[in-house]
Design a protein around this motif. Structure first.
Motif, short mmCIF file in Angstrom:
data_model
loop_
_atom_site.label_atom_id
_atom_site.label_comp_id
_atom_site.label_asym_id
_atom_site.label_seq_id
_atom_site.Cartn_x
_atom_site.Cartn_y
_atom_site.Cartn_z
N UNK A 1 6.38 6.79 3.02
CA UNK A 1 6.10 5.90 1.91
C UNK A 1 5.41 6.75 0.85
N UNK A 2 6.18 7.16 -0.16
CA UNK A 2 5.64 8.06 -1.18
C UNK A 2 4.57 7.35 -2.00
N UNK A 3 4.90 6.13 -2.41
CA UNK A 3 3.92 5.28 -3.11
C UNK A 3 4.14 3.89 -2.53
N UNK A 4 3.27 2.95 -2.86
CA UNK A 4 3.54 1.60 -2.34
C UNK A 4 4.91 1.06 -2.72
N UNK A 5 5.50 1.60 -3.79
CA UNK A 5 6.80 1.07 -4.21
C UNK A 5 7.98 1.93 -3.74
N UNK A 6 7.68 3.12 -3.30
CA UNK A 6 8.78 4.06 -3.04
C UNK A 6 8.79 4.53 -1.60
N UNK A 7 9.92 4.32 -0.94
CA UNK A 7 10.06 4.77 0.44
C UNK A 7 11.19 5.76 0.54
#
Lengths: 314, 696
Positions: free
Chosen positions: B362-368
């Motif tokens: 999970x790179x950021x909460x929005x990006x996996x």
């Protein structure tokens, strides 16, 4: 309310000047700032409930919006509300320490960690308060007692963050005539090896929420082993119950928002100290009927369990 | 003589927990970061199959059917492959009494090559048969935790074989069970099944051992009996909080009579299939946002068929020839007396070794992000299908990735792709998929996606060449000629989907509208041969194209207390075909000309399953299946049929430690006279009695 009367009593041109002043001098607008950790429905639900139970007005913004426009923080004397751990952390760092902060919708362990981390910045700790998202130990043990009246031992597993709570847990367990059995799990421990005998010795098991990796990895093993050993689990969230825990005490975003609104209603007007951080006042009990059936537990309805629990912990 | 060759050609032409406990742990959504309030929320079932990233059903870029434990227990089925009758758009057919085929969106013969089947992510697709051997699955129905079926191309996540869809059978963790259980079943056609399972644990390890035996005497007409013996072991070990090791070993032995039930006097031949597998998976949660997984597996299958001398085969196959003398004379005339011929070309020995690394973050909460690489090594010995070759080796390498981007509260993008290189062809292909999900609520979503997928020729398809030589070593009959320029098949798939679940969870609706265009489909093309025995031969070429359009509908409902209703409906419209060769072929009037695929899939399929728990001890379920007229390649034209199955179970608490469940199972309750694939494999009415003893 006095403001309204004041405005009604003004002459029209005085009123016009007044409104112009209002535009120019934002601090005269008595609005509480509510900062959401993210722009998501869950946080907005909390904010909406806060607004419903508070007669003052709110300005709702997100953490990212606030970072882009920090002037929103510009001097207000009223309580600022953070919704979620991320917003709380941010506000603990940037909010002027003369202001008051209510952190809502975050776990007790997160609040403790954050207030320790940033507490040195705040000379007056009574300007800070919180409403946790998780439940007090009393409630969970009382629920355990209701689910399994004959149980003698209650088991739990702790990680690094929850280790400090063991003392309190043992004390509360004694109050409900439970003997506490526990083990801690560190990174290099074999979790199944340590959980197996522990769950075997427990009549009922209550895992405590810890750091994410800990929760994520242990939840899987705990669910499997408890199911296999036929030991009922008291979960700490709705998701846990859906995955197989028999029951949990749970506060919805709506219930937490309501408490936030009532808090503001009571404390916003006075400029005094805020009460200590508190657990959710409003909660419900949820259960997993299939899990209960497989464990041969005859449970009353969720509403009835809720009522019985409230009576117990009154 | 002609019949003999046709028979061989036919086979040659067919060459080819608490549910979801794996993903439902406390925080596998998009928050990333340390333990936060968001771990408490979200309640949609989580799936892993669509992109290998744990995702909620509403965010997955494909339509997914989950067959959970409750459905497996309720369904009146005997075999794992029968469960797929319940999936919309999927066809699971009884090819002969003891062989099955499972395909998605039809247009397949009895060796369907468009669907990947995996057990815990390990492919059980056989590269040298270009299909799945269901008899060698080696699993008990009780070993299964749930099955994830991806309806729609899943090449971007799992590669070539998942051309039109993918099935992942997730087994129960040894941690989920304790104690022993046994099951005994007896019924029609001398069906006998016995299974014993035991799950236990030591201080460090948890394990489960399953052993099974199944046999029946086959259909009345062909007496195509089957005996299966299998065992599998599953071991789980958690050396540290973050590491998990799973080891699975399995062994299977099948003895059965195989043949094609095309005519009433078809001669079935005995086949002996030995297979075993080893599988090791290491998973590590690096931290709250990142995970790593490494898998190593090896599958071995040895399929042996009797070898006949030409004259023996002539004697067997031809009704007009009644004695060896005549048979020998005929063989001598052709110069093939004493020449060894296998009666069925689908035989040989194959080993597949695979290694795969997968990383999720999970790179950021929005990006996996999911990224991985794989390598597979295949070795095949198949004298009949790969004439003249001692052994064929092929390598397959893959690079794959998927990115999930939650643009805002409502929109989720998924972009993924699989880059595949297969040594058997000189082609390297990238199969991408782009999907957009619009989340209407937390429990419902709309989806649009586009996939471009390539199906690499299998080892068999790429290397196929088959010739029968006479006594002097001269080619007597050239059956197939190799095509070194065989290209991958191509798919362009467009879909619109919607998933909706009610607040109470009592109603779930899934709808998929699709348009699939397949081109460069591999089929046998027939050519005249000037001097060969029957005057023609074939070669695999990229000559077929067709399009599928239609819809899959799935409904799951809990209408009242203790009841479950499942409805699956598929509508499909196929258009396409291919040119098989210039007619007429001297030896075989059915060959050549334009082959239409328009009715090679059923226009309508309906499955209905109703399960009712009457009281704590009694339960019953009824299943109804309907399939409209279909003209199956190889199988032939089958008229529409419907069938009803029934299961009634009673559970008894025998003692404080044991539970006994007795069941009566009836398939084809109303004794409908019909066939599913071959005309002479009629599905008769079958009844079974089962006893199961489980530790409480």
């Amino acid at each position: 309310m006095w403001l309204k009367r004041f405005i009604d009593g003004l002459h029209p041109w005085q009123g016009l000047v007044f409104w112009l002043l209002l535009l120019v001098v934002p601090e005269l607008q008595a609005r509480n700032l509510v900062v959401l950790s993210q722009d998501r429905a869950i946080y907005r639900d909390v904010a909406r409930e806060v607004a419903q139970h508070y007669s003052g007005s709110l300005q709702v913004t997100t953490m990212s919006q606030l970072k882009a426009a920090p002037n929103l923080l510009a001097s207000r004397t009223d309580i600022t509300v953070a919704v979620g751990a991320a917003a709380t952390e941010y506000l603990l760092q940037v909010l002027p320490v003369s202001r008051r902060l209510l952190a809502t919708f975050l776990p007790e362990s997160s609040w403790r960690r954050l207030s320790e981390q940033y507490g040195s910045r705040w000379p007056r700790r009574d300007r800070l308060s919180a409403i946790y998202v998780d439940q007090p130990l009393e409630r969970q043990l009382a629920l355990a007692r209701l689910i399994m009246p004959a149980a003698r031992t209650v088991g739990t597993v702790v990680g690094q963050a929850t280790q400090p709570r063991l003392g309190k847990l043992a004390e509360v367990a004694r109050k409900y005539q439970f003997e506490l059995v526990h083990r801690s799990l560190a990174q290099l421990d074999n979790p199944v090896k340590r959980l197996q005998p522990l769950i075997q010795r427990s009549d009922i098991f209550i895992p405590l929420p810890d750091q994410a990796v800990f929760n994520r990895t242990t939840a899987k093993w705990i669910l499997y082993i408890a199911y296999r050993q036929r030991v009922p689990l008291i979960g700490f969230s709705r998701k846990y119950v859906e995955a197989g825990a028999v029951a949990a005490v749970y506060s919805s975003p709506q219930q937490l928002g309501r408490q936030g609104g009532e808090f503001l209603q009571r404390y916003n007007v006075s400029a005094g100290p805020l009460p200590k951080a508190q657990f959710p006042r409003y909660y419900s009990v949820i259960s997993n009927r299939v899990a209960a059936r497989s464990l041969q537990l005859l449970l009353p309805s969720d509403a009835e369990l809720s009522r019985q629990l409230k009576e117990q912990v009154r | 003589m002609n019949q003999l060759i046709r028979r061989v050609k036919r086979h040659r032409s067919t060459c080819i927990f608490g549910g979801l406990l794996t993903a439902s742990t406390a925080a596998a959504d998009m928050t990333g970061g340390l333990f936060s309030e968001l771990d408490y929320l979200t309640d949609i079932p989580q799936v892993v199959s669509a992109t290998r990233l744990p995702q909620q059903l509403t965010q997955a870029p494909a339509a997914i059917t989950i067959i959970d434990r409750a459905m497996i227990d309720a369904a009146p089925v005997l075999r794992v492959e029968d469960l797929f009758r319940l999936v919309p758009g999927m066809q699971s057919l009884s090819v002969t009494r003891n062989t099955s085929m499972v395909t998605y969106h039809g247009v397949a013969d009895n060796f369907p090559d468009n669907l990947e089947v995996m057990v815990d992510g390990r492919s059980i697709y056989l590269p040298f048969l270009s299909t799945v051997d269901w008899s060698g699955l080696g699993l008990s129905l009780d070993d299964i935790d749930h099955i994830e079926v991806v309806r729609g191309s899943n090449v971007p996540a799992y590669g070539s074989n998942a051309f039109l869809g993918a099935i992942n059978i997730v087994t129960r963790s040894p941690l989920a069970e304790a104690g022993s259980s046994a099951r005994l079943l007896a019924g029609s056609q001398q069906e006998r099944q016995f299974e014993a399972r035991h799950a236990g644990y030591s201080e460090d390890l948890d394990y489960r051992l399953t052993t099974g035996y199944r046999s029946n005497e086959g259909s009345a007409l062909f007496e195509d009996s089957q005996t299966i013996r299998f065992a599998n072991l599953s071991v789980a070990f958690t050396p540290t909080l973050q590491d998990t090791l799973d080891l699975q070993l399995g062994i299977n032995q099948t003895e059965m009579l195989v043949g094609s039930a095309v005519s009433a006097d078809e001669q079935f031949v005995p086949a002996d299939i030995q297979s075993n597998y080893q599988y090791l998976r290491w998973g590590r949660e690096l931290d709250a946002d990142r995970a790593l997984q490494l898998t190593l597996s090896r599958n071995l299958i040895d399929l042996s068929m009797p070898e006949f001398k030409a004259e023996e085969l002539i004697l067997r196959e031809f009704a007009q020839v009644n004695d060896m003398e005549t048979a020998l004379q005929l063989a001598r005339l052709q110069g093939i007396d004493g020449v060894a011929i296998w009666s069925d070309s689908a035989m040989g020995r194959a080993t597949t070794t695979e290694f795969e690394l997968q990383y999720t973050q999970h790179l950021t909460p929005q990006l996996g992000l999911m990224a991985g690489a794989g390598y597979r090594w295949e070795t095949v010995n198949s004298p009949m299908q790969l004439t003249g070759e001692q052994r064929i080796n092929e390598e397959r390498s893959t690079l794959f990735s998927n990115i999930q981007w939650q643009y805002n509260e409502q929109l989720v993008w998924n972009l993924g792709g699989m880059l595949e290189h297969f040594s058997a062809t000189q082609y390297t292909r990238l199969s991408p998929r782009l999907a957009l999900n619009y989340l209407l609520t937390e429990r419902s979503a709309l989806r649009a996606s586009y996939t471009r997928a390539y199906r690499m020729p299998s080892l068999l398809e790429a290397n196929l060449k088959s010739t029968i030589y006479n006594r002097d070593g001269q080619p007597w009959n050239v059956l197939t000629v190799n095509n070194p320029n065989l290209k991958p098949e191509q798919l362009d798939s467009y879909e619109l989907g919607s998933y909706w679940r009610s607040d109470s969870g009592q109603l779930e609706l899934d709808l998929r509208l699709y348009y699939e265009q397949i081109s460069d489909g591999m089929r046998d093309r027939f050519y005249l041969h000037p001097v060969d025995h029957d005057g023609y031969y074939s070669r695999k070429e990229n000559i077929a194209s067709w399009r599928n359009r239609g819809l899959d509908l799935q409904l799951k409902l809990q209408p009242w207390q203790n009841a479950m209703l499942w409805l699956a409906y598929g509508y499909q419209d196929v258009k396409g075909g291919y040119f098989e060769g210039i007619q007429p072929f001297p030896a075989d009037a059915t060959r050549g000309g334009v082959q239409q695929l328009d009715s090679a899939a059923p226009a309508h399929t309906v499955s209905l399953l109703y399960n009712q728990q009457l009281d704590p001890t009694w339960r019953y379920s009824v299943a109804n299946y309907f399939m409209s007229d279909t003209n199956w390649p190889e199988g032939g034209a089958r008229s529409s049929f419907w069938r009803t199955d029934l299961k009634v179970s009673h559970q008894l608490v025998a003692s404080s430690k044991w539970l006994v469940e007795s069941s009566v199972l009836v398939q084809n309750l109303f004794d409908r006279d019909y066939a599913e694939f071959y005309p002479f494999n009629k599905f008769d009415r079958r009844a079974y009695l089962q006893f199961a003893v489980k530790a409480r």
